[in-house]
Design a protein around this motif. Structure first.
Motif, short mmCIF file in Angstrom:
data_model
loop_
_atom_site.label_atom_id
_atom_site.label_comp_id
_atom_site.label_asym_id
_atom_site.label_seq_id
_atom_site.Cartn_x
_atom_site.Cartn_y
_atom_site.Cartn_z
N TRP A 188 0.85 -1.19 0.00
CA TRP A 188 0.00 0.00 0.00
C TRP A 188 0.89 1.25 0.00
O TRP A 188 1.69 1.45 0.91
N SER A 189 0.74 2.08 -0.98
CA SER A 189 1.57 3.27 -1.08
C SER A 189 0.77 4.57 -0.93
O SER A 189 1.35 5.65 -0.95
N TYR A 190 -0.53 4.46 -0.79
CA TYR A 190 -1.39 5.65 -0.72
C TYR A 190 -2.40 5.42 0.37
O TYR A 190 -3.33 4.60 0.22
N VAL A 191 -2.25 6.09 1.51
CA VAL A 191 -3.08 5.82 2.68
C VAL A 191 -3.56 7.14 3.27
O VAL A 191 -3.00 8.21 3.00
N SER A 192 -4.61 7.03 4.09
CA SER A 192 -5.10 8.16 4.86
C SER A 192 -4.87 7.89 6.34
O SER A 192 -4.70 6.73 6.74
N THR A 193 -4.81 8.93 7.13
CA THR A 193 -4.64 8.76 8.57
C THR A 193 -5.82 9.39 9.29
O THR A 193 -6.43 10.35 8.81
N LEU A 194 -6.12 8.81 10.44
CA LEU A 194 -7.26 9.26 11.24
C LEU A 194 -6.84 9.22 12.70
O LEU A 194 -6.39 8.17 13.19
N SER A 202 -10.66 7.98 -2.95
CA SER A 202 -11.13 6.59 -2.84
C SER A 202 -10.04 5.57 -3.09
O SER A 202 -10.15 4.43 -2.65
N ASN A 203 -8.98 5.96 -3.81
CA ASN A 203 -7.89 5.02 -4.03
C ASN A 203 -7.11 4.73 -2.76
O ASN A 203 -6.45 3.70 -2.65
N ALA A 204 -7.16 5.66 -1.81
CA ALA A 204 -6.47 5.46 -0.53
C ALA A 204 -7.39 4.67 0.38
O ALA A 204 -7.99 5.19 1.33
N ARG A 205 -7.49 3.38 0.11
CA ARG A 205 -8.41 2.53 0.88
C ARG A 205 -7.89 2.23 2.28
O ARG A 205 -8.66 2.00 3.20
N ALA A 206 -6.58 2.19 2.45
CA ALA A 206 -6.01 1.91 3.76
C ALA A 206 -6.11 3.15 4.64
O ALA A 206 -5.76 4.26 4.22
N VAL A 207 -6.61 2.97 5.87
CA VAL A 207 -6.78 4.07 6.82
C VAL A 207 -6.00 3.72 8.09
O VAL A 207 -6.29 2.71 8.74
#
Length: 902
Positions: free
Chosen positions: A214-220, A272-277
């Protein structure tokens, strides 16, 4: 600070100086509530404890509902550890540990007020001016001196408390605070922890993300030190490491408004491509995020990666199993302490009066009410006191129990080392440990090393951090539709993952969370500005190949890209093959010409002494036939595979054949012209008209060509080259290198230029002798030959040079040159010799000697031929021609041959 008594009972209040006003004001509040919110155990050495016994209260109330696991389990773990240490004859012998345990109510400001209790004994109070009403000095209750503090749980609480404790040099060991900020030894120098900081956890989570591809992620993150510091550490490490980009960094407010979590889900869907959170959030926020994803029909879309606040807890995923399926979580490596389970299951109302909150726990745990003053007045069930933990209620050891025990033991081991250094051989506390120096104790804490309750080493680095050891879990739904956390790996400086992972709907393949799909081979990445994980794929075009992930480079001139455009390969080298249609036609024409020329030569040699052969000028004719033969033969040299020998022969014979032919023809036409010009002035024969003279003139002209060739050899020795530019097409697949002799177009023209000059000169003489009667000589056949030859070479020039940019240049130019040479040779052969061969073979009766006539008479007849030709128009059937022929037939043999263009 000063005390003033205002009544007989000697109740006092502080007259505060500016230096301690804020501190003592808070202490007054704390002292008023200490019995309701603290546990006190007597001992020789007192340890402080901070635990979130209650949750944060609402609407200004400091404390809320009881926290059974995070509060009571952890608190009892400290009491259990103190009991075990006090029973241990090897650890702190003859020394009893006591405790002062406070409730933080999961709120940093409230915890700060509570922790002021720990520093009361260290504040000197000036009571010299304080007197009771009867004149007696006031009596103060001596506060406990706290030598070290166990806690707190939340990072925000530990940060707040650490700022106070460091002022009074009280060491602190946390069992659950993981914020990276606490690793700053310059600000929190008295803080240590038995759990690894979130910087390790962030590194472990980054390793998981990279292992998944996974190279494109979001953080929460939940607002606060834990969430914000964890995400900040993850973002910083990902930037330093590279390979992972942050699509969005979102924050959950402390007091979220209605619909806030739905907004967060919608914002996450913007990328939406950043599916990993990546989630650093508290338990309640995790549950509400999962619920919002479920409401928005995003089950299976997001790939959750949870921190230790999620871990392997059931509470966040209850009734949300499908939306949480596939979540990867992390938890500090831990083990259940069996001795604590036995201890806690044995706790009851009768044997655990030291825990002031245990009665409240009892009501909460068993769902009953203790008398009329119980905490659960609405409950109909009354507690009997005979309930048993684990039998009448569910029980599972809280995850941080191990670390609470390890923290207490770390403090005990440090005190034991200190006692051994200061009080060696002295039973109990010696005078040197009457006032324990916090800085010295801190040094002993940082030096401890022992096996903890789970069998793993307990050590601290220079910043007071424990080593990073994590278990990696995945929340999976098995084929039996039961959901559970499965251990899929561990992390201890390096990630070790198993392959037994399951994703949404039971899939085994790891889902993608990338901004852009990988480029195919032969394509380079064109990075989107500011987002290194997003790119456009551009194919390496033309003769470029993919030199790296981000660049295309031009292949060397003699190479072309391979099929995948990942490297270069040599361009195939070709030459004109014998079986090529471009070679078959010239070879066929040349073979016919060689056969015809050979036939003519053989015929002439056989009938060498006959009148026609002799009248044709035998010596010069053989030179001319040799030139014609060479013009045909050069075709084979032009098609043969180039090498040094072939290239040398090409240079020699390319122009030599034409030079032989046109030198001989020029000699003939010049001789005819001189004879008839001389005949107009006198009957004396011109000079240099004998056969020997003709050969000398011819070979003199040929020697000029040979001399030029030898000079060419000296200046530029012959060699072969591979021309990669001639067929360097736009499509590299069709590119070819052509093996050929190093003869430029200019060199070729220079080589043929002299022969062309002879041809033009010969044509000029042919024009000048066009008025000579055809029966006297070969002037007119030579003229037609030269006219036709000029037309052929005039057609050759535009074809040859007009195709210089064509991909088929080599084939067209070679074919054009060889065919032009063959055609010019064929014209000469056909017009000059085929009629003679025809007479020799088919009409031998005409090939007989004629009557001789004096040279003067023949010249006189020749000079009159113009006049007779003009009169021929008035006589039918060419009577003048017949008359002239008859007069020529009576001439001598020598004179006849002289006039017939010998």
């Amino acid at each position: 600070c000063k005390l003033v008594c205002v009544s007989v009972s000697c109740q006092c209040f502080f007259l505060l100086t500016a230096k301690c006003c804020w501190l003592l004001t808070s202490m007054q509040k704390t002292e008023a509530q200490e019995h309701a919110h603290s546990i006190r155990l007597d001992g020789d050495i007192i340890l402080g404890g901070l635990f979130p016994v209650h949750a944060r209260g609402d609407r200004g109330v400091p404390c809320g509902e009881l926290k059974k696991e995070k509060g009571i389990h952890r608190l009892e773990a400290m009491l259990f550890a103190i009991d075990q240490i006090n029973k241990d004859p090897e650890l702190l012998p003859n020394i009893t540990l006591g405790a002062r345990i406070l409730d933080t109510c999961s709120r940093d400001t409230y915890a700060l007020e509570q922790s002021l209790t720990f520093v009361q004994a260290l504040i000197e109070k000036d009571s010299s001016d304080v007197r009771c009403a009867n004149g007696d000095p006031p009596i103060f209750t001596k506060p406990d001196k706290i030598v070290g503090v166990i806690g707190a749980a939340a990072s925000s609480v530990s940060i707040m408390v650490a700022n106070i404790l460091r002022l009074f040099k009280i060491p602190q060991i946390s069992y659950a605070s993981t914020a990276p900020e606490l690793s700053d030894n310059t600000r929190y120098d008295f803080f240590s922890r038995v759990v690894p900081p979130d910087s390790y956890q962030a590194q472990a989570m980054l390793d998981i993300v990279m292992a998944m591809g996974w190279s494109y992620v979001s953080t929460l993150a939940s607002e606060g030190n834990y969430g914000e510091s964890g995400v900040e550490a993850f973002v910083q490490i990902s930037r330093e490491t590279g390979g992972v980009c942050i699509a969005q960094s979102l924050k959950i407010p402390r007091e979220p408004k209605p619909g806030e979590f739905d907004k967060i889900i919608l914002r996450l869907l913007e990328t939406s491509n950043a599916r990993a959170v990546i989630m650093f959030a508290n338990e309640d926020d995790i549950r509400r995020i999962l619920d919002a994803a479920k409401r928005n029909n995003q089950t299976g879309h997001f790939l959750w990666v949870g921190s230790d606040s999620w871990g392997s807890k059931i509470a966040p995923v209850i009734q949300q199993e499908k939306v949480a399926e596939g979540a990867v979580t992390i938890l500090p490596k831990r083990a259940s302490v069996d001795a604590f389970d036995r201890y806690f299951r044995s706790r009851s109302l009768s044997n655990n009066r030291r825990n002031v909150w245990f009665a409240e726990f009892w009501e909460e745990n068993f769902g009953c009410r203790l008398g009329s003053h119980g905490k659960r007045p609405g409950s109909l069930k009354k507690c009997t006191g005979l309930e048993k933990v684990g039998r009448d209620s569910s029980y599972e050891q809280e995850g941080k129990v191990q670390f609470v025990i390890d923290a207490v033991y770390a403090m005990a081991h440090a005190l034991h080392r200190m006692h051994r250094d200061l009080c060696f051989g002295y039973p109990g506390l010696c005078p040197r440990m009457a006032n324990i120096d916090g800085k010295e104790l801190l040094a002993h804490i940082r030096a401890v090393r022992f096996n903890g309750s789970a069998g793993t080493p307990v050590v601290f680095n220079e910043n007071g951090d424990a080593p990073g050891r994590y278990d990696i879990f995945q929340y999976q739904i098995t084929n039996k539709s039961t959901a559970e956390y499965k251990v899929i790996g561990h992390w201890a400086n390096h990630l070790h993952l198993n392959v037994s992972m399951r994703w949404a709907n039971g899939g085994r393949a790891v889902p993608a969370s990338v901004c852009s799909v990988p480029c195919r081979t032969g394509e380079r990445k064109k990075i989107v500005k500011g987002v290194p994980c997003c790119w456009h794929c551009e194919r390496c075009e033309g003769y470029h190949y993919q030199a790296s992930e981000f660049s295309c480079e031009l292949c060397p001139y003699e190479q072309r890209p391979d099929r995948n455009r990942t490297g270069c390969q040599p361009i195939p080298i070709i030459k004109l093959e014998w079986h090529s249609p471009w070679a078959v036609v010239p070879v066929f024409v040349a073979m016919l010409g060689i056969i015809a020329t050979t036939f003519v030569i053989v015929t002439f040699v056989r009938y060498n002494d006959t009148p026609i052969v002799r009248a044709s000028g035998r010596e010069v004719s053989y030179v001319l036939l040799t030139g014609i033969f060479l013009c045909y033969a050069i075709t084979f040299l032009m098609i043969a595979a180039p090498d040094v020998v072939v290239c040398s022969l090409r240079r020699i014979f390319l122009g030599l054949g034409m030079c032989f032919s046109y030198a001989a023809l020029l000699t003939k036409t010049n001789r005819i012209h001189r004879i008839f010009e001389q005949g107009k002035r006198s009957v004396t024969a011109p000079r240099f008209i004998s056969p020997a003279s003709q050969l000398v003139i011819t070979f003199s002209l040929i020697s000029v060509q040979l001399l030029g060739v030898f000079v060419w050899f000296a200046v530029d020795p012959p060699h072969t080259v591979v021309d990669f530019g001639e067929q360097r097409t736009q499509d590299p697949e069709n590119a070819r290198g052509i093996l050929k002799c190093d003869i430029s177009d200019l060199s070729l023209i220079c080589s043929l230029g002299y022969s062309i000059l002879l041809m033009v000169t010969c044509t000029v003489y042919a024009i000048k002798t066009r008025g000579v009667p055809e029966t006297f000589n070969e002037a007119k056949p030579i003229g037609f030959t030269m006219y036709t030859t000029c037309i052929i070479w005039l057609a050759f020039i535009p074809i040859f040079f007009g195709t210089a940019q064509s991909a088929e240049r080599m084939y067209i130019q070679t074919t054009t040159l060889t065919v032009s040479l063959s055609l010019s040779a064929s014209v000469s052969l056909g017009m000059l010799y085929m009629p003679k061969v025809y007479i020799i073979i088919f009409h031998p009766e005409q090939n007989v000697p004629k009557r001789k006539r004096s040279f003067k008479a023949i010249v006189t007849a020749a000079t009159m031929s113009g006049k007779l030709t003009q009169k021929g128009a008035d006589r039918p059937n060419g009577e003048v021609k017949t008359e002239l022929c008859e007069s020529i037939d009576t001439n001598s043999e020598y004179a006849t041959l002289l006039l017939l263009a010998r």
